[in-house]
Write a protein that holds these residues in place. Structure first.
Motif, mmCIF file in Angstrom:
data_model
loop_
_atom_site.group_PDB
_atom_site.id
_atom_site.type_symbol
_atom_site.label_atom_id
_atom_site.label_comp_id
_atom_site.label_asym_id
_atom_site.label_seq_id
_atom_site.Cartn_x
_atom_site.Cartn_y
_atom_site.Cartn_z
ATOM 1 N N PRO A 161 0.690 -1.018 -0.203
ATOM 2 C CA PRO A 161 0.080 -0.136 0.039
ATOM 3 C C PRO A 161 0.901 1.297 0.190
ATOM 4 O O PRO A 161 2.138 1.796 0.545
ATOM 5 C CB PRO A 161 -0.835 -0.177 1.379
ATOM 6 N N LEU A 162 0.385 2.148 -0.401
ATOM 7 C CA LEU A 162 0.977 3.379 -0.417
ATOM 8 C C LEU A 162 1.238 3.785 1.051
ATOM 9 O O LEU A 162 0.331 4.045 1.427
ATOM 10 C CB LEU A 162 0.174 4.223 -1.271
ATOM 11 N N PRO A 163 2.050 4.699 0.838
ATOM 12 C CA PRO A 163 2.566 5.541 2.601
ATOM 13 C C PRO A 163 1.337 6.631 2.888
ATOM 14 O O PRO A 163 0.600 6.865 1.645
ATOM 15 C CB PRO A 163 3.685 6.278 1.973
ATOM 16 N N ASP A 164 1.403 6.921 3.870
ATOM 17 C CA ASP A 164 -0.448 7.605 4.145
ATOM 18 C C ASP A 164 0.339 8.994 3.777
ATOM 19 O O ASP A 164 1.576 9.420 3.284
ATOM 20 C CB ASP A 164 -0.020 7.467 5.695
ATOM 21 N N ASP A 165 -1.202 9.316 3.111
ATOM 22 C CA ASP A 165 -0.996 10.543 2.101
ATOM 23 C C ASP A 165 -1.263 10.701 0.839
ATOM 24 O O ASP A 165 -1.242 11.734 0.322
ATOM 25 C CB ASP A 165 -0.240 11.683 3.242
ATOM 26 N N TYR B 103 -7.394 0.321 -5.069
ATOM 27 C CA TYR B 103 -8.069 1.590 -4.856
ATOM 28 C C TYR B 103 -8.464 0.008 -3.032
ATOM 29 O O TYR B 103 -8.229 0.359 -2.253
ATOM 30 C CB TYR B 103 -9.324 1.573 -5.064
ATOM 31 N N LEU B 104 -8.910 -1.148 -3.993
ATOM 32 C CA LEU B 104 -9.291 -1.320 -2.556
ATOM 33 C C LEU B 104 -8.447 -2.249 -1.352
ATOM 34 O O LEU B 104 -8.635 -2.640 -0.731
ATOM 35 C CB LEU B 104 -9.925 -3.032 -3.333
ATOM 36 N N SER B 105 -6.783 -2.701 -2.914
ATOM 37 C CA SER B 105 -5.831 -3.043 -1.887
ATOM 38 C C SER B 105 -5.207 -2.420 -0.566
ATOM 39 O O SER B 105 -5.060 -2.423 0.774
ATOM 40 C CB SER B 105 -4.877 -3.358 -2.251
#
Length: 303
Positions: free
Chosen positions: A88-92, A274-276
């Protein structure tokens, strides 16, 4: 890159020192030299088992290309490309797509927009470590152990309080002993790190992103073990419930992703990403998140 002004003297001191493609369908017609049906079934099961961790060959190979992995020589490291794709991408950070279906990344907090995946440099650093640098660092630690002062100076550089976060010590020791990657040099005149072949100059050690993300992941791991689980959002909870319900109902893969059967590959890819972000266990603390992510990944793999 780090916002810390200057480079600790300890860094200056130490810095000098297959493609897994899906098999073609095999005919079951009988004739001279034809395979026994039971042997064929066993072979197919073995092939499926070998591939059960590969979610989509095209995506993994694309990720490998971004990370400069050679799919013929670096087969043993393709798991890093897979992890890069699924992470997943980092926060923000958010992923966006151009009209030509090219991905780019936007930081919702700072407004920064870039083509490079925010974790690309971390995974490139991980590959560098796995290709022999880890052994080099371990030998350096044995031959010339970092002093307490060097480790604490490195902790200040990366924003780590060793007294409060002793679990990060080994990462700081590795950072102290970390040599420059091939192609990089320390330009004493300018005080920068330079890669002449690539035409890159930076004030920070080129492996800083690897250590920044490694420290972040260590903190997340410790918090997960020691802190009460955070409540999930309504959207996260609904995504987990929907995926688990889809599995229970035996829905086809494209419907597991919540898409119409006519959806194309690009739409499926965007929906998966998106769901991941909603159900990945690193982002979702609910009890069913791990199972939901497996359902999601298996559905995407089956498309």
């Amino acid at each position: 890159m780090l916002n810390t002004p200057g480079i600790p003297s300890v860094i200056r001191k130490r810095a000098q020192t297959p493609p897994h493609l899906r098999p073609d369908a095999t005919t079951t017609a009988r004739g001279p030299g034809a395979q026994d049906p039971e042997d064929l079934k066993t072979q197919q099961q073995e092939q499926k088992k070998k591939m059960e961790t590969i979610y989509h060959a095209g995506d993994i190979l694309e990720a490998a290309k971004v990370l400069d992995l050679n799919i013929l020589r670096d087969t043993a490291l393709l798991w890093i490309a897979e992890d890069f794709w699924l992470s997943p991408l980092p926060d923000d950070w958010e992923e966006a797509v151009t009209d030509e279906d090219h991905a780019y990344y936007v930081n919702a907090k700072t407004g920064v927009t870039q083509w490079e995946h925010p974790l690309e440099q971390y995974y490139k650093g991980l590959i560098h470590m796995k290709k022999g640098c880890q052994e080099e660092v371990d030998r350096a630690k044995m031959a010339n152990p970092p002093s307490e002062g060097e480790v604490r100076e490195m902790g200040d550089y990366f924003g780590v309080d060793l007294d409060a976060e002793p679990h990060c010590r080994h990462l700081l020791e590795e950072a102290v002993c970390m040599p420059l990657p091939p192609g990089w040099r320390d330009d004493e005149q300018s005080g920068n790190f330079v890669n002449d072949r690539k035409g890159i100059t930076t004030t920070n050690h080129p492996l800083d992103p690897y250590f920044v993300e490694s420290i972040r992941r260590m903190r997340v791991s410790v918090l997960r073990r020691t802190q009460p689980k955070k409540a999930t959002s309504v959207e996260q909870a609904e995504a987990v419930s929907a995926l688990l319900a889809a599995r229970a109902e035996g829905k086809p893969p494209i419907e597991v992703l919540g898409l119409h059967p006519s959806a194309n590959r690009a739409e499926a890819r965007r929906r998966f990403r998106y769901l991941s972000l909603l159900v990945h266990p690193d982002k979702n603390a609910s009890a069913g998140a791990a199972d939901a992510f497996k359902v999601l990944a298996d559905a995407y793999k089956a498309l």
